[in-house]
Design an enzyme around this catalytic site. Structure first.
Site, PDB file in Angstrom:
ATOM      1  CG  ASP A  12       9.211  61.942  20.665  1.00 38.41           C
ATOM      2  OD1 ASP A  12       9.383  62.698  21.740  1.00 38.41           O
ATOM      3  OD2 ASP A  12       8.687  60.810  20.890  1.00 38.41           O
ATOM      4  CE  LYS A  25       7.415  61.560  24.160  1.00 45.17           C
ATOM      5  NZ  LYS A  25       7.876  60.202  23.559  1.00 45.17           N
ATOM      6  CB  CYS A  57       5.082  60.146  20.261  1.00 46.00           C
ATOM      7  SG  CYS A  57       6.002  58.744  21.150  1.00 46.00           S
TER       8      CYS A  57
HETATM    9  C1  VGL Z   1       7.634  56.703  18.980  1.00 43.47           C
HETATM   10  C2  VGL Z   1       7.490  54.411  19.063  1.00 43.47           C
HETATM   11  C3  VGL Z   1       8.402  54.432  20.111  1.00 43.47           C
HETATM   12  C4  VGL Z   1       7.141  58.095  18.604  1.00 43.47           C
HETATM   13  C5  VGL Z   1       8.623  56.498  20.183  1.00 43.47           C
HETATM   14  O1  VGL Z   1       7.869  59.114  19.009  1.00 43.47           O
HETATM   15  O2  VGL Z   1       6.430  58.067  18.126  1.00 43.47           O
HETATM   16  N1  VGL Z   1       7.155  55.819  18.678  1.00 43.47           N
HETATM   17  N2  VGL Z   1       8.677  55.268  20.477  1.00 43.47           N
END
Ligand code: VGL
Ligand code: ZN
Length: 208
Positions: A13, A111, A156
């Protein structure tokens, strides 16, 4: 240490939405980019993930009237933290950081695309039932060891590392190639849980 050829660098991410100027900025989030670019030279296998939500996703506070970001709500699968709208499919916020230079990456796994289920983990959605297919992909390719990097350490990255361990991979988290959201002690709690389960904590300087 030198990662063996059956290792993968998993980059979680590293998207515009999670760095300065994004909808859910992780403090110093962009600092992971040069570290990951450099690390990538030591790996034969690289996989990226993208948080990839529908509009009006169940993890967005805006989808729950009266609720605010960073509050929690009970969903059928359990307690869900609510977030600002972030990483909506096809938007600039969902794009990978422009300075990430990983031309050799083999897979970009999206995802969190089911409207009613979040997915911090790259392996399994938050319902603890639905697989993303990543474990089968890695196992089919003979991968035994996963090095996890990216954003955010306490969400994540941690959920991905814990699931990878549970699924039978040897797991390392490269601490300085991650940054955290750190809500109410979530970072310390994540490291505690990861250590207890046998996830190993290393630094990028440990990789050659
Ligand atoms: C994430 C909160 C919501 C992350 C993703 O990538 O850690 N955190 N969505
Ligand atoms: Zn998300």
């Amino acid at each position: 240490m030198k990662p063996a050829c059956n290792s993968v660098l998993l980059v979680v991410d590293v998207q515009n939405g999670f760095v300065e100027g994004g909808a859910l900025p992780v403090k110093h989030g962009a600092d992971v980019v040069p570290v990951i670019n450099e690390l990538s030279r030591a790996f034969d296998n690289i996989v990226l993930t993208q948080d990839w939500h529908t509009p009006a996703h169940a993890s967005f506070a805006s989808s729950h009237p009266g609720k605010k970001a960073f509050e929690t709500i009970e969903l059928p699968y359990g307690t869900q933290m609510l977030w600002p709208d972030h990483c909506v499919q096809g938007t600039d916020g969902a794009a990978l950081h422009k300075d990430l230079k990983l031309p050799g990456a083999q897979l970009i796994l999206r995802k969190g695309y089911h409207r009613n289920v979040d997915s911090y983990s790259a392996f399994q959605e938050a319902d603890h039932k639905t697989s993303t297919g990543l474990a089968a992909y890695l196992k089919e390719r003979g991968i035994k060891t996963v090095f996890v990097t990216g954003l955010a350490t306490d969400f994540c990255v941690a959920w991905t590392a814990l699931d990878a361990h549970e699924l039978g991979f040897e797991v390392y988290v490269i601490e300085d190639a991650t940054r955290a959201i750190d809500l109410n002690g979530s970072l310390a709690a994540a490291w505690k849980q990861m250590s207890a389960k046998g996830v190993k904590r290393i630094q990028s300087a440990d990789i050659e």
